[in-house]
Scaffold this active site. Structure first.
Site, PDB file in Angstrom:
ATOM      1  N   ASP A 146       9.550  -6.558  -4.927  1.00 36.33           N
ATOM      2  CA  ASP A 146       8.561  -7.140  -4.015  1.00 36.33           C
ATOM      3  C   ASP A 146       8.446  -8.611  -4.340  1.00 36.33           C
ATOM      4  O   ASP A 146       7.889  -8.986  -5.366  1.00 36.33           O
ATOM      5  CB  ASP A 146       7.208  -6.423  -4.185  1.00 36.33           C
ATOM      6  CG  ASP A 146       6.256  -6.753  -3.046  1.00 36.33           C
ATOM      7  OD1 ASP A 146       6.133  -7.954  -2.724  1.00 36.33           O
ATOM      8  OD2 ASP A 146       5.680  -5.821  -2.468  1.00 36.33           O
ATOM      9  N   ARG A 157       0.831  -1.219   0.000  1.00 40.57           N
ATOM     10  CA  ARG A 157       0.000   0.000   0.000  1.00 40.57           C
ATOM     11  C   ARG A 157       0.861   1.262   0.000  1.00 40.57           C
ATOM     12  O   ARG A 157       0.713   2.138  -0.848  1.00 40.57           O
ATOM     13  CB  ARG A 157      -0.923  -0.003   1.225  1.00 40.57           C
ATOM     14  CG  ARG A 157      -2.064  -0.993   1.112  1.00 40.57           C
ATOM     15  CD  ARG A 157      -2.853  -1.029   2.392  1.00 40.57           C
ATOM     16  NE  ARG A 157      -2.064  -1.644   3.451  1.00 40.57           N
ATOM     17  CZ  ARG A 157      -2.278  -2.854   3.938  1.00 40.57           C
ATOM     18  NH1 ARG A 157      -3.280  -3.569   3.500  1.00 40.57           N
ATOM     19  NH2 ARG A 157      -1.532  -3.358   4.886  1.00 40.57           N
ATOM     20  N   ASP A 209      12.689   7.398   9.752  1.00 40.26           N
ATOM     21  CA  ASP A 209      11.607   7.720  10.691  1.00 40.26           C
ATOM     22  C   ASP A 209      11.539   6.675  11.798  1.00 40.26           C
ATOM     23  O   ASP A 209      10.811   6.841  12.763  1.00 40.26           O
ATOM     24  CB  ASP A 209      10.278   7.766   9.926  1.00 40.26           C
ATOM     25  CG  ASP A 209       9.117   8.196  10.814  1.00 40.26           C
ATOM     26  OD1 ASP A 209       9.289   9.189  11.551  1.00 40.26           O
ATOM     27  OD2 ASP A 209       8.065   7.525  10.791  1.00 40.26           O
ATOM     28  N   GLU A 251      13.825   2.414  19.798  1.00 38.35           N
ATOM     29  CA  GLU A 251      13.162   3.736  19.848  1.00 38.35           C
ATOM     30  C   GLU A 251      12.728   4.026  21.281  1.00 38.35           C
ATOM     31  O   GLU A 251      12.043   3.181  21.873  1.00 38.35           O
ATOM     32  CB  GLU A 251      11.944   3.736  18.926  1.00 38.35           C
ATOM     33  CG  GLU A 251      12.334   3.565  17.454  1.00 38.35           C
ATOM     34  CD  GLU A 251      11.125   3.446  16.526  1.00 38.35           C
ATOM     35  OE1 GLU A 251       9.981   3.647  16.993  1.00 38.35           O
ATOM     36  OE2 GLU A 251      11.327   3.139  15.350  1.00 38.35           O
ATOM     37  N   ALA A 286       2.750   8.149  10.701  1.00 37.06           N
ATOM     38  CA  ALA A 286       1.280   8.147  10.666  1.00 37.06           C
ATOM     39  C   ALA A 286       0.700   9.394  11.340  1.00 37.06           C
ATOM     40  O   ALA A 286      -0.519   9.497  11.505  1.00 37.06           O
ATOM     41  CB  ALA A 286       0.760   6.899  11.364  1.00 37.06           C
ATOM     42  N   HIS A 302       9.465   8.443  14.573  1.00 39.14           N
ATOM     43  CA  HIS A 302       8.416   7.489  14.190  1.00 39.14           C
ATOM     44  C   HIS A 302       7.069   8.215  14.025  1.00 39.14           C
ATOM     45  O   HIS A 302       6.092   7.885  14.706  1.00 39.14           O
ATOM     46  CB  HIS A 302       8.293   6.366  15.233  1.00 39.14           C
ATOM     47  CG  HIS A 302       7.614   5.147  14.684  1.00 39.14           C
ATOM     48  ND1 HIS A 302       7.953   3.869  15.048  1.00 39.14           N
ATOM     49  CD2 HIS A 302       6.605   5.005  13.787  1.00 39.14           C
ATOM     50  CE1 HIS A 302       7.199   3.000  14.407  1.00 39.14           C
ATOM     51  NE2 HIS A 302       6.370   3.676  13.634  1.00 39.14           N
ATOM     52  N   ALA A 318      10.930   4.648   6.242  1.00 37.46           N
ATOM     53  CA  ALA A 318       9.766   5.052   7.031  1.00 37.46           C
ATOM     54  C   ALA A 318       8.911   3.818   7.296  1.00 37.46           C
ATOM     55  O   ALA A 318       7.701   3.925   7.473  1.00 37.46           O
ATOM     56  CB  ALA A 318       8.964   6.119   6.285  1.00 37.46           C
ATOM     57  N   ALA A 319       9.567   2.633   7.302  1.00 40.34           N
ATOM     58  CA  ALA A 319       8.794   1.393   7.535  1.00 40.34           C
ATOM     59  C   ALA A 319       8.994   0.925   8.987  1.00 40.34           C
ATOM     60  O   ALA A 319       8.166   1.220   9.849  1.00 40.34           O
ATOM     61  CB  ALA A 319       9.196   0.331   6.538  1.00 40.34           C
TER      62      ALA A 319
HETATM   63  P1  NAD Z   1       1.655  -3.738   2.936  1.00 44.80           P
HETATM   64  O1  NAD Z   1       1.452  -5.043   3.594  1.00 44.80           O
HETATM   65  O2  NAD Z   1       0.576  -3.150   2.107  1.00 44.80           O
HETATM   66  O3  NAD Z   1       2.958  -3.831   2.001  1.00 44.80           O
HETATM   67  C1  NAD Z   1       4.131  -4.478   2.388  1.00 44.80           C
HETATM   68  C2  NAD Z   1       4.740  -5.030   1.114  1.00 44.80           C
HETATM   69  O4  NAD Z   1       6.026  -5.527   1.424  1.00 44.80           O
HETATM   70  C3  NAD Z   1       3.964  -6.190   0.522  1.00 44.80           C
HETATM   71  O5  NAD Z   1       3.629  -5.941  -0.822  1.00 44.80           O
HETATM   72  C4  NAD Z   1       4.925  -7.360   0.646  1.00 44.80           C
HETATM   73  O6  NAD Z   1       4.805  -8.276  -0.427  1.00 44.80           O
HETATM   74  C5  NAD Z   1       6.247  -6.656   0.624  1.00 44.80           C
HETATM   75  N1  NAD Z   1       7.355  -7.429   1.150  1.00 44.80           N
HETATM   76  C6  NAD Z   1       7.350  -8.365   2.121  1.00 44.80           C
HETATM   77  N2  NAD Z   1       8.596  -8.861   2.280  1.00 44.80           N
HETATM   78  C7  NAD Z   1       9.391  -8.211   1.386  1.00 44.80           C
HETATM   79  C8  NAD Z   1      10.775  -8.283   1.073  1.00 44.80           C
HETATM   80  N3  NAD Z   1      11.601  -9.141   1.702  1.00 44.80           N
HETATM   81  N4  NAD Z   1      11.243  -7.468   0.108  1.00 44.80           N
HETATM   82  C9  NAD Z   1      10.438  -6.610  -0.538  1.00 44.80           C
HETATM   83  N5  NAD Z   1       9.102  -6.527  -0.304  1.00 44.80           N
HETATM   84  C10 NAD Z   1       8.609  -7.308   0.672  1.00 44.80           C
HETATM   85  O7  NAD Z   1       2.098  -2.737   4.072  1.00 44.80           O
HETATM   86  P2  NAD Z   1       2.033  -1.147   4.033  1.00 44.80           P
HETATM   87  O8  NAD Z   1       0.712  -0.691   4.526  1.00 44.80           O
HETATM   88  O9  NAD Z   1       2.519  -0.675   2.726  1.00 44.80           O
HETATM   89  O10 NAD Z   1       3.088  -0.801   5.172  1.00 44.80           O
HETATM   90  C11 NAD Z   1       4.463  -1.105   5.009  1.00 44.80           C
HETATM   91  C12 NAD Z   1       5.150  -0.948   6.342  1.00 44.80           C
HETATM   92  O11 NAD Z   1       5.192   0.419   6.704  1.00 44.80           O
HETATM   93  C13 NAD Z   1       4.362  -1.585   7.487  1.00 44.80           C
HETATM   94  O12 NAD Z   1       4.740  -2.901   7.661  1.00 44.80           O
HETATM   95  C14 NAD Z   1       4.746  -0.761   8.687  1.00 44.80           C
HETATM   96  O13 NAD Z   1       5.745  -1.441   9.385  1.00 44.80           O
HETATM   97  C15 NAD Z   1       5.286   0.487   8.093  1.00 44.80           C
HETATM   98  N6  NAD Z   1       4.554   1.671   8.572  1.00 44.80           N
HETATM   99  C16 NAD Z   1       5.256   2.635   9.212  1.00 44.80           C
HETATM  100  C17 NAD Z   1       4.616   3.767   9.676  1.00 44.80           C
HETATM  101  C18 NAD Z   1       5.392   4.829  10.384  1.00 44.80           C
HETATM  102  O14 NAD Z   1       4.855   5.467  11.280  1.00 44.80           O
HETATM  103  N7  NAD Z   1       6.601   5.080   9.992  1.00 44.80           N
HETATM  104  C19 NAD Z   1       3.240   3.908   9.505  1.00 44.80           C
HETATM  105  C20 NAD Z   1       2.545   2.924   8.815  1.00 44.80           C
HETATM  106  C21 NAD Z   1       3.219   1.804   8.359  1.00 44.80           C
END
Ligand code: NAD
Length: 542
Positions: free
Chosen positions: A181, A161, A268, A273, A295, A292, A242-243
């Site tokens: 991906d 997403r 981020d 943390e 969101a 962090h 930012a993941a």
């Molecule tokens: P999502 O599940 O929609 O997408 C994650 C994608 O990563 C999937 O398409 C999956 O196939 C892929 N993936 C899994 N393992 C992989 C790998 N080894 N190499 C490459 N791709 C891989 O999740 P999202 O909603 O896009 O969110 C992603 C991440 O962002 C979340 O897991 C969360 O940890 C992080 N996040 C951080 C914040 C923040 O405050 N910084 C806020 C929201 C989400």
């Protein structure tokens, strides 16, 4: 305790909101008839005490819903996390207790994607360093020479997403975007965004001027950007994360920046943390660190609060678990369509568990006719719940697979085009260890009423409800009459009788299914057992 599979009325449902939520959530709860209690900042004994009688808990990230909390909350059915990560909820403990855990995975997608873009722009032009310099009284741009984004390659790792939001916006900034991906690559689905090519990870790292991470933190992604992978990155590249912390080897990143191999990093999230003051990435001009806050926008907080309030209300009022991280996903329309079959399936499981002498070890569920096009796994799960509910309290669709695994019960689900002239037919065979004992029941739904239409070799029309007396007896005159007299003398009314060739397959025997209005006392059961010609008598409660 209210059995966990029944629905409650809003008036009798207790919802506890443990972290601060946007006010829109309270408005939604009120509109749907609930009056949640808001108590933020609870910890320890106070938290344990507050959850004791609640049916739903709502958290953001502050309150930790540990195993101890879940075990103290005896009536708990659902935990809602307003946000994505459920790191602050013990989902294993929740699953064991049959408590649904749900999150709001899409509410902050745009906001987090935008933060990644903000970090990308900020690190490419040294915005944070320039701002620090001005604050310290200097108006000097020396050493702040940046890099243009236009025409540069951005490697997006994780095209889920958030990754897609970032990729699309980066294309608007005239960047060349590539992605990696493994999920998309394995399914052969191809790139979800036209103009974004999928590359293997090493090629992406070796050719991208900017790399941005958007993958979850899993065992398989921990340390994804290890020292070796960082060494593969294009000289002069910049990294954005930012993941999640834990995806990047931070010491190796600091070393690559020190060597001048990488030009910058914007993070981020960190493995720890908040970071300790000695963290090697703190205090550097070529690194941006934000707390962090991916969101943290009004819009995202509104979205996740509204999302969780709606989801929890749907679950409590209709039993539909959207965005559950530990329960099967069925949308409300499908659930409504299959609801009578769900009841039928549970009754079949319950019947088979009582009909079978020993513990069931294998279940074969076969769907025929129209129902075969629906979610078969949900119906198998319902059969399993029916089987397990006979011997275990608090079994539901969340914990049933775990309990089944523990007990070595295998569930096989098939579809078979033949529904034997019924619109839909559900067939379930339950077998004990090694197939020593095995029984079959087939059922369908007339209108919205579940019916058993076959038990082993006996074709019948049995409403699976109340008390059913099953007999195997000599197929000769008088035996059934004698049973009828004994029940009549005991004032137990027989509502319906189904008789036929023995379900045991023995030709000299017949089977009887007597639907009774009340349960015969033990001495009446003994009297029936003593009737000449009776082979077996069993009571089943449905
Ligand atoms: P999502 O599940 O929609 O997408 C994650 C994608 O990563 C999937 O398409 C999956 O196939 C892929 N993936 C899994 N393992 C992989 C790998 N080894 N190499 C490459 N791709 C891989 O999740 P999202 O909603 O896009 O969110 C992603 C991440 O962002 C979340 O897991 C969360 O940890 C992080 N996040 C951080 C914040 C923040 O405050 N910084 C806020 C929201 C989400």
């Amino acid at each position: 305790m209210v059995p966990p599979n029944t629905l409650l009325s809003p008036g009798e449902t207790r919802i506890l909101i443990c972290d601060e939520l946007a006010p829109a959530a309270l408005e939604i709860f009120a509109r749907r008839g609930f009056e949640p209690e808001v108590r933020t900042g609870l910890k320890g004994a106070e938290l344990l005490d507050a959850v004791r009688k609640v049916h739903a808990i709502v958290v953001r990230s502050a309150t930790k819903i540990t195993r101890e909390v879940i075990e103290a909350a005896e009536e708990l059915r659902v935990i809602g996390r307003a946000g994505v990560g459920v790191d602050n909820v013990d989902t294993v403990a929740a699953t064991e207790r049959g408590v649904v855990v749900m999150n709001t995975p899409t509410g902050n997608t745009t906001t987090t994607g935008e933060l990644a873009i903000a970090l990308l722009l900020a690190i490419s032009r040294n915005i944070a360093a320039g701002d620090r310099r001005v604050r310290s009284g200097s108006w000097n741009k020396k050493g702040l020479l940046g890099a243009e984004l236009t025409g540069k390659r951005l490697g997006v790792i994780g095209l889920g997403r958030i990754g897609r939001v970032v990729a699309e916006r980066a294309m608007g900034l005239k960047m060349e975007v590539v992605g990696h991906d493994p999920y998309l690559m394995r399914t052969g689905a191809g790139s979800p965004i036209s103009g974004v090519d999928l590359l293997d990870l090493d090629s992406l790292l070796a050719t991208s001027d900017f790399v941005t991470l958007h993958v979850p933190l899993l065992d398989s992604t921990r340390n994804l950007l290890s020292a070796d992978r960082i060494a593969l990155m294009k000289p002069g590249a910049r990294l954005i994360n930012a993941a999640r912390g834990g995806l990047v080897d931070e010491a190796a990143l600091a070393a690559a920046l020190d060597d001048g191999r990488l030009a910058g990093a914007a993070l981020d999230v960190l493995a720890e943390e908040p970071p300790s003051p000695e963290h090697p990435l703190l205090g550097r001009d070529d690194v941006i660190i934000t707390p962090h806050m991916g969101a943290s926008s009004h819009e995202a907080q509104h979205n996740v609060a509204v999302g969780i309030a709606d989801q929890i209300s749907d679950f409590l009022l209709e039993g539909v678990a959207h965005n559950s991280v530990n329960a099967p996903a069925v949308d409300s329309e499908t659930l409504r369509a299959i609801a009578p079959y769900v009841i039928l399936a549970e009754k079949m499981g319950s019947f088979l568990s009582q009909r079978t002498g020993g513990p069931v070890r294998k279940l074969e569920v076969t769907l025929g006719g129209e129902i075969a096009s629906k979610d078969a796994s949900y119906l198998s799960l319902s059969v399993l719940v029916g089987i397990l509910n006979q011997s275990e309290l608090g079994v539901n669709r969340v914990n049933a697979p775990l309990i089944a695994k523990d007990r070595g019960i295998r569930v096989l689900t098939n579809t078979d085009g033949d529904s034997h002239s019924f619109q839909s037919l559900v067939k379930v065979r339950a077998s004990t260890q090694g197939g020593e004992e095995s029984h079959l029941v087939s059922g369908t739904v007339f209108g919205r009423a579940p019916r058993f239409v076959r038990v082993d070799d006996l074709h019948l029309d049995l409403a699976p409800e109340g008390t059913i007396l099953i007999t195997t007896h000599s197929d000769r005159p008088g035996v059934m009459g004698r049973i009828g007299t004994i029940l009549g003398d005991a004032k137990v009314n027989i509502r319906r009788v189904e008789l036929g060739a023995s379900e045991t397959g023995k030709p000299q025997f017949a089977s009887g299914f007597l639907s009774l209005d009340s349960e015969p006392p033990a001495e009446v059961m003994d009297a029936i057992r003593a009737v000449d010609g009776i082979e077996e008598v069993r009571l089943v409660r449905l």
